[in-house]
Design a protein around this motif. Structure first.
Motif: not given
Length: 182
Positions: A73-94
């Motif tokens: 479920q932690l991984c799923r939560g991360v996935t919900l954000v990262l699947e719509s991102s092209d790059e991972v920056g500070v905002e995406e990590i938060a």
């Protein structure tokens, strides 16, 4: 590397397992969950959407035991954000930290403080409160992980069974073993 670190330290994590049941399988269950992610990643493309999908699908399909389900479920939560991102920056990590925490808490009928949930919550709170102070994503993630380790060290103060056994939360330790090497 994160999966290998957990696999190599699963017996350490197992030895800490006293809550909710002292069955000594938290490290094994978390490792099996991440092995499924690792296997999915081997057949995924290198773009963020594919990697995120492998993380979410792999962890869900491979989830074993309470700790594996919470990790998924932690991984799923991360996935919900990262699947719509092209790059991972500070905002995406938060955002990923908050989404991971919220998804995991929602999945547990009776969330107990002093567990992996607390560790994820403390990292999310740190990320939210401090994201504006960072420009460097690696430095930000490093400090979030450091906050997670502080939260882990505090788990015996929140859950008496841990304090009585003289251990930190096994699930929280497994999570930090993954994140420390990442």
């Amino acid at each position: 590397a994160a999966y290998n670190n957990l696999e190599n330290n699963k017996e350490l994590v197992n030895s800490l397992n006293v809550f909710p049941v002292p069955d000594g399988d938290t490290g094994t269950n978390m490792s099996l969950t991440m092995k499924s992610v690792f296997n999915k990643l081997q057949s995924s493309d290198d773009d963020m959407k594919s990697v995120a999908k492998a993380l979410g699908t792999g962890s869900l399909m491979g989830a074993r035991g309470n700790s594996g389900v919470i990790l998924s479920q932690l991984c799923r939560g991360v996935t919900l954000v990262l699947e719509s991102s092209d790059e991972v920056g500070v905002e995406e990590i938060a955002q990923a930290c908050v989404s991971a925490k919220e998804t995991a808490y929602k999945a547990v009928l009776k969330p107990t403080e002093g567990t992996i949930l607390t560790v994820s919550r403390m990292m999310a709170e740190f990320a939210t409160a401090n994201k504006s102070k960072y420009n460097d994503a690696v430095e930000f993630l490093t400090d979030i992980v450091a906050e997670g380790n502080v939260a882990l060290d505090n788990t015996p103060e929140l859950l008496p069974v841990l304090k009585q056994a003289g251990v930190v939360d096994a699930g929280g330790k497994g999570l930090m073993v993954l994140l420390d090497i990442m």
